[in-house]
Design an enzyme around this catalytic site. Structure first.
Site, PDB file in Angstrom:
ATOM      1  CD1 TRP A   1     -11.503  10.452  -6.096  1.00  0.00           C
ATOM      2  CD2 TRP A   1     -13.383   9.887  -7.189  1.00  0.00           C
ATOM      3  NE1 TRP A   1     -12.547  10.559  -5.219  1.00  0.00           N
ATOM      4  CE2 TRP A   1     -13.710  10.228  -5.859  1.00  0.00           C
ATOM      5  CE3 TRP A   1     -14.401   9.500  -8.049  1.00  0.00           C
ATOM      6  CZ2 TRP A   1     -15.022  10.183  -5.378  1.00  0.00           C
ATOM      7  CZ3 TRP A   1     -15.711   9.452  -7.573  1.00  0.00           C
ATOM      8  CH2 TRP A   1     -16.010   9.787  -6.259  1.00  0.00           C
TER       9      TRP A   1
ATOM     10  CD  GLU B   1      -2.671  -1.307  -0.100  1.00  0.00           C
ATOM     11  OE1 GLU B   1      -3.185  -0.318  -0.649  1.00  0.00           O
ATOM     12  OE2 GLU B   1      -2.716  -2.449  -0.594  1.00  0.00           O
TER      13      GLU B   1
ATOM     14  CD1 TRP C   1      -1.296  -0.489  -3.912  1.00  0.00           C
ATOM     15  CD2 TRP C   1      -1.700   0.690  -5.775  1.00  0.00           C
ATOM     16  NE1 TRP C   1      -1.848  -1.337  -4.848  1.00  0.00           N
ATOM     17  CE2 TRP C   1      -2.107  -0.638  -5.998  1.00  0.00           C
ATOM     18  CE3 TRP C   1      -1.851   1.616  -6.812  1.00  0.00           C
ATOM     19  CZ2 TRP C   1      -2.666  -1.058  -7.209  1.00  0.00           C
ATOM     20  CZ3 TRP C   1      -2.402   1.196  -8.020  1.00  0.00           C
ATOM     21  CH2 TRP C   1      -2.801  -0.126  -8.205  1.00  0.00           C
TER      22      TRP C   1
ATOM     23  CD1 TRP D   1     -18.222  13.004 -17.579  1.00  0.00           C
ATOM     24  CD2 TRP D   1     -18.784  11.110 -16.541  1.00  0.00           C
ATOM     25  NE1 TRP D   1     -17.067  12.269 -17.393  1.00  0.00           N
ATOM     26  CE2 TRP D   1     -17.389  11.103 -16.763  1.00  0.00           C
ATOM     27  CE3 TRP D   1     -19.365  10.008 -15.904  1.00  0.00           C
ATOM     28  CZ2 TRP D   1     -16.564  10.050 -16.367  1.00  0.00           C
ATOM     29  CZ3 TRP D   1     -18.542   8.956 -15.504  1.00  0.00           C
ATOM     30  CH2 TRP D   1     -17.158   8.981 -15.742  1.00  0.00           C
TER      31      TRP D   1
ATOM     32  CD1 TRP E   1     -13.353  10.764 -14.291  1.00  0.00           C
ATOM     33  CD2 TRP E   1     -11.988  11.811 -12.888  1.00  0.00           C
ATOM     34  NE1 TRP E   1     -12.353  11.342 -15.030  1.00  0.00           N
ATOM     35  CE2 TRP E   1     -11.495  11.989 -14.198  1.00  0.00           C
ATOM     36  CE3 TRP E   1     -11.278  12.378 -11.830  1.00  0.00           C
ATOM     37  CZ2 TRP E   1     -10.333  12.710 -14.481  1.00  0.00           C
ATOM     38  CZ3 TRP E   1     -10.127  13.102 -12.108  1.00  0.00           C
ATOM     39  CH2 TRP E   1      -9.670  13.266 -13.416  1.00  0.00           C
TER      40      TRP E   1
ATOM     41  CG  ASN F   1      -8.573   1.476  -0.189  1.00  0.00           C
ATOM     42  OD1 ASN F   1      -8.446   2.449  -0.924  1.00  0.00           O
ATOM     43  ND2 ASN F   1      -8.391   0.229  -0.612  1.00  0.00           N
TER      44      ASN F   1
HETATM   45  C1  LIG Z   1     -11.513   7.063  -4.660  1.00  0.00           C
HETATM   46  C2  LIG Z   1     -10.315   7.014  -3.745  1.00  0.00           C
HETATM   47  C3  LIG Z   1      -9.824   8.185  -3.200  1.00  0.00           C
HETATM   48  C4  LIG Z   1      -8.703   8.162  -2.343  1.00  0.00           C
HETATM   49  N1  LIG Z   1      -8.246   9.343  -1.829  1.00  0.00           N
HETATM   50  C5  LIG Z   1      -7.125   9.343  -1.059  1.00  0.00           C
HETATM   51  C6  LIG Z   1      -6.598  10.553  -0.550  1.00  0.00           C
HETATM   52  O1  LIG Z   1      -7.100  11.649  -0.820  1.00  0.00           O
HETATM   53  N2  LIG Z   1      -5.490  10.487   0.259  1.00  0.00           N
HETATM   54  C7  LIG Z   1      -4.896   9.302   0.563  1.00  0.00           C
HETATM   55  O2  LIG Z   1      -3.900   9.295   1.291  1.00  0.00           O
HETATM   56  N3  LIG Z   1      -5.371   8.153   0.073  1.00  0.00           N
HETATM   57  C8  LIG Z   1      -6.466   8.126  -0.720  1.00  0.00           C
HETATM   58  N4  LIG Z   1      -6.954   6.939  -1.195  1.00  0.00           N
HETATM   59  C9  LIG Z   1      -6.211   5.697  -0.922  1.00  0.00           C
HETATM   60  C10 LIG Z   1      -6.646   4.950   0.349  1.00  0.00           C
HETATM   61  O3  LIG Z   1      -8.047   4.798   0.361  1.00  0.00           O
HETATM   62  C11 LIG Z   1      -6.211   5.632   1.640  1.00  0.00           C
HETATM   63  O4  LIG Z   1      -4.833   5.936   1.568  1.00  0.00           O
HETATM   64  C12 LIG Z   1      -6.418   4.732   2.846  1.00  0.00           C
HETATM   65  O5  LIG Z   1      -7.790   4.404   2.957  1.00  0.00           O
HETATM   66  C13 LIG Z   1      -5.948   5.436   4.087  1.00  0.00           C
HETATM   67  O6  LIG Z   1      -6.165   4.624   5.196  1.00  0.00           O
HETATM   68  P1  LIG Z   1      -4.961   4.057   6.061  1.00  0.00           P
HETATM   69  O7  LIG Z   1      -4.011   5.128   6.365  1.00  0.00           O
HETATM   70  O8  LIG Z   1      -5.570   3.330   7.205  1.00  0.00           O
HETATM   71  O9  LIG Z   1      -4.314   3.095   5.015  1.00  0.00           O
HETATM   72  P2  LIG Z   1      -3.489   1.743   5.147  1.00  0.00           P
HETATM   73  O10 LIG Z   1      -4.343   0.695   4.542  1.00  0.00           O
HETATM   74  O11 LIG Z   1      -2.980   1.533   6.507  1.00  0.00           O
HETATM   75  O12 LIG Z   1      -2.283   2.002   4.125  1.00  0.00           O
HETATM   76  C14 LIG Z   1      -1.078   2.652   4.536  1.00  0.00           C
HETATM   77  C15 LIG Z   1      -0.820   3.867   3.699  1.00  0.00           C
HETATM   78  O13 LIG Z   1      -0.613   3.511   2.350  1.00  0.00           O
HETATM   79  C16 LIG Z   1      -1.111   4.529   1.493  1.00  0.00           C
HETATM   80  N5  LIG Z   1      -2.160   3.956   0.662  1.00  0.00           N
HETATM   81  C17 LIG Z   1      -2.968   2.934   0.949  1.00  0.00           C
HETATM   82  N6  LIG Z   1      -3.759   2.639  -0.097  1.00  0.00           N
HETATM   83  C18 LIG Z   1      -3.449   3.502  -1.059  1.00  0.00           C
HETATM   84  C19 LIG Z   1      -3.920   3.711  -2.386  1.00  0.00           C
HETATM   85  N7  LIG Z   1      -4.854   2.956  -2.939  1.00  0.00           N
HETATM   86  N8  LIG Z   1      -3.390   4.717  -3.092  1.00  0.00           N
HETATM   87  C20 LIG Z   1      -2.418   5.498  -2.578  1.00  0.00           C
HETATM   88  N9  LIG Z   1      -1.929   5.345  -1.330  1.00  0.00           N
HETATM   89  C21 LIG Z   1      -2.434   4.359  -0.593  1.00  0.00           C
HETATM   90  C22 LIG Z   1      -1.693   5.605   2.380  1.00  0.00           C
HETATM   91  O14 LIG Z   1      -0.716   6.612   2.553  1.00  0.00           O
HETATM   92  C23 LIG Z   1      -1.951   4.861   3.675  1.00  0.00           C
HETATM   93  O15 LIG Z   1      -1.941   5.682   4.807  1.00  0.00           O
HETATM   94  C24 LIG Z   1      -8.081   6.930  -2.051  1.00  0.00           C
HETATM   95  C25 LIG Z   1      -8.592   5.760  -2.593  1.00  0.00           C
HETATM   96  C26 LIG Z   1      -9.690   5.794  -3.432  1.00  0.00           C
HETATM   97  C27 LIG Z   1     -10.223   4.508  -4.002  1.00  0.00           C
END
Ligand SMILES: Cc1cc2nc3c(=O)[nH]c(=O)nc-3n(C[C@H](O)[C@H](O)[C@H](O)COP(=O)(O)OP(=O)(O)OC[C@H]3O[C@@H](n4cnc5c(N)ncnc54)[C@H](O)[C@@H]3O)c2cc1C
Length: 474
Positions: free
Chosen positions: A384, A277, A280, A308, A361, A343
């Site tokens: 998105w 993650e 990502w 759209w 989006w 997420n």
């Molecule tokens: C539509 C959509 C919008 C999102 N908007 C954001 C946003 O504005 N800011 C944001 O930080 N994340 C965003 N995410 C990614 C992800 O949903 C969040 O990072 C995550 O839910 C944060 O929770 P956590 O810190 O407990 O993550 P954990 O699951 O603990 O993951 C650890 C870290 O990995 C990074 N991470 C995890 N998943 C992703 C991912 N898919 N893409 C990029 N980084 C990721 C984050 O920095 C996160 O804190 C988005 C995902 C989607 C599908």
């Protein structure tokens, strides 16, 4: 006396901070500064939860600096004016900052570098918020990756650098005459009232969240990360990584230590998935850096032509959590009330807005930026565009989540849904994600009827995408 300014932006911490550490090495005196930039505060992408988190993190930063004998100078204005002025007052020969890859930040930094340069002050920018930036991880033929899996393989093949040393105590006291604005009492004073509870902010809270997660919870991350009702299933570190109250090097170093003491296969897998993650996050940062057009339009430019056809009232219902689809509504109400969303739910609501409600989006992306405490251009845009099917490594346009089966799969007893939708309290588990089918009609009358039919909208969505694809292929 050799003086270097450190300009804090999205690196609000004193430990493991590249530019700050370099400033400390370069000068006898470090002048830490934060600048309220009106252009950012006025942006339609900024909202209360994020400004409140930023403000509390600044408070914590100011006190951490003070404990080391430094004083955070806070000013307001155009960064180039503020920094040129402060450099003249302090006699600084250089301004240090950590790189920010967003289009606005790049343009701003170019302006700042030029303004400082004209007065003989150096602007030194460092890589810090990611492990590998821009064009550091490349394909065999020297191109940038647009598909995640091979990117992550190359990313993993490199050694991750160690965290930087913590800022040392000040060698020279700060000059009292250097003006500094007091930090506002609340985000409202900055024009962004925050109507959600405060997310634990600041460096100490971030490191505590990291350590608590790595002390066991990470071991069940491989499976627990997809359960929205499990508050401890993920790290909740995203606002800290967004504002740099925790750095990704520190997170990876501590993950490595935690991993070394894990004894089970499941635990090891949890650690590996969590690392993925974080990769990502890096992937989307390099997508934005290398393809800045994604900030304004589809990564695959042909999809800018999508027609759209969603209605304005559908967008309003989605924002309010009143679409009649429980998993979507619960997720949106959670976002509105807390500034946070899991997420899995982000993917579900994003896909629902774009592929069921046929709303662009970009509307959802902006709403997320306004409401999320962790709103981050690169990750949000990536998420998105992935959901809408317009992005780099996107879900193909014909993969359309069914909101009922997603709910049944990831919240089988409706624990999460019932937490946010009291109207469904009496609906049996079997019908909680499709209360319209409950023969006992136990859903409260106040809960809205479905605003669209998923099956019909799915067909419309496919037609909308095919129209564009047909035009491209013709
Ligand atoms: C539509 C959509 C919008 C999102 N908007 C954001 C946003 O504005 N800011 C944001 O930080 N994340 C965003 N995410 C990614 C992800 O949903 C969040 O990072 C995550 O839910 C944060 O929770 P956590 O810190 O407990 O993550 P954990 O699951 O603990 O993951 C650890 C870290 O990995 C990074 N991470 C995890 N998943 C992703 C991912 N898919 N893409 C990029 N980084 C990721 C984050 O920095 C996160 O804190 C988005 C995902 C989607 C599908």
């Amino acid at each position: 006396m050799k003086t270097a300014i450190h300009w804090f932006r999205r690196d609000l911490r004193v430990s493991d901070n590249t530019a700050l550490h370099e400033a400390d090495l370069a000068g006898e005196r470090v002048v830490p500064v934060f600048c309220w930039d009106e252009a950012i505060l006025r942006s339609p992408d900024v909202g209360g939860p994020r400004v409140a988190f930023l403000l509390e993190s600044l408070r914590s930063l100011a006190s951490n600096l003070e404990a080391l004998g430094h004083r955070l100078i806070v000013r307001r204005g155009r960064p180039e004016d503020v920094l040129v002025g402060l450099a003249a007052e302090t006699g600084a020969g250089a301004v240090h900052a950590n790189r920010d890859y967003e289009p606005y930040a790049r343009e701003r930094d170019a302006r700042v570098a030029a303004a400082l340069g004209a007065r003989g002050v150096a602007f030194r920018a460092f890589k810090d918020s990611v492990i590998w930036e821009e064009r550091e991880v490349l394909t065999g033929s020297g191109g940038v990756y647009t598909v995640f899996t091979p990117y992550s393989r190359s990313w993993r093949a490199r050694a991750v650098p160690a965290p930087r040393p913590r800022l040392a105590p000040a060698r020279v006291p700060s000059v009292a005459g250097w003006a500094s604005e007091p930090l506002p009492a609340s985000a409202s004073e900055l024009g962004h009232p925050c109507d959600v509870g405060l997310f634990p902010a600041g460096e100490r809270a971030g490191l505590k969240a990291l350590d608590e997660f790595l002390r066991g919870r990470v071991e069940r991350y491989g499976t627990g990360r997809d359960t929205p009702s499990d508050d401890g299933g993920t790290s909740r570190l995203s606002p800290h990584l967004r504002f740099g109250t925790v750095n990704v090097r520190t997170a990876l170093e501590r993950l490595g230590r935690a991993r070394a003491s894990v004894t089970t296969e499941v635990g090891r897998r949890g650690c590996e998935v969590w690392e993925t993650e974080l990769i990502w996050r890096e992937f989307y940062a390099q997508v934005l850096a290398n393809h800045p057009h994604v900030a304004r339009g589809a990564f695959r430019r042909e999809y800018d032509a999508l027609a759209w056809e969603g209605r304005e009232e559908w967008f309003g219902a989605w924002c309010a959590g009143a679409t009649g689809y429980p998993i979507v509504d619960a997720a949106m109400r959670c976002l509105n009330a807390t500034g946070w969303m899991h997420n899995r739910l982000r993917m579900i609501v994003a896909m629902f807005l774009t592929k069921d409600l046929l709303v662009s989006w970009q509307r959802g992306e902006q709403y997320f930026m306004q409401r999320l405490v962790d709103g981050d251009l690169a990750a949000n845009n990536g998420g998105w565009q992935w959901s809408a099917g317009t992005g780099t490594d996107a879900a193909p346009y014909f993969r359309i989540f069914n909101p009922v089966s997603q709910g049944e799969k990831f919240d089988p007893q409706g624990v999460f849904v019932r937490r946010w939708l009291p109207e469904l309290a009496d609906v049996p588990d079997r019908f909680v994600h499709r209360p319209w089918d409950d023969p006992g009609r136990r859903m409260a009358r106040s809960y809205p009827a479905r605003i669209v039919d998923h099956g019909e909208q799915r067909e419309r969505c496919l037609r909308m995408f095919k129209a564009v694809r047909g035009a491209v292929e013709a």
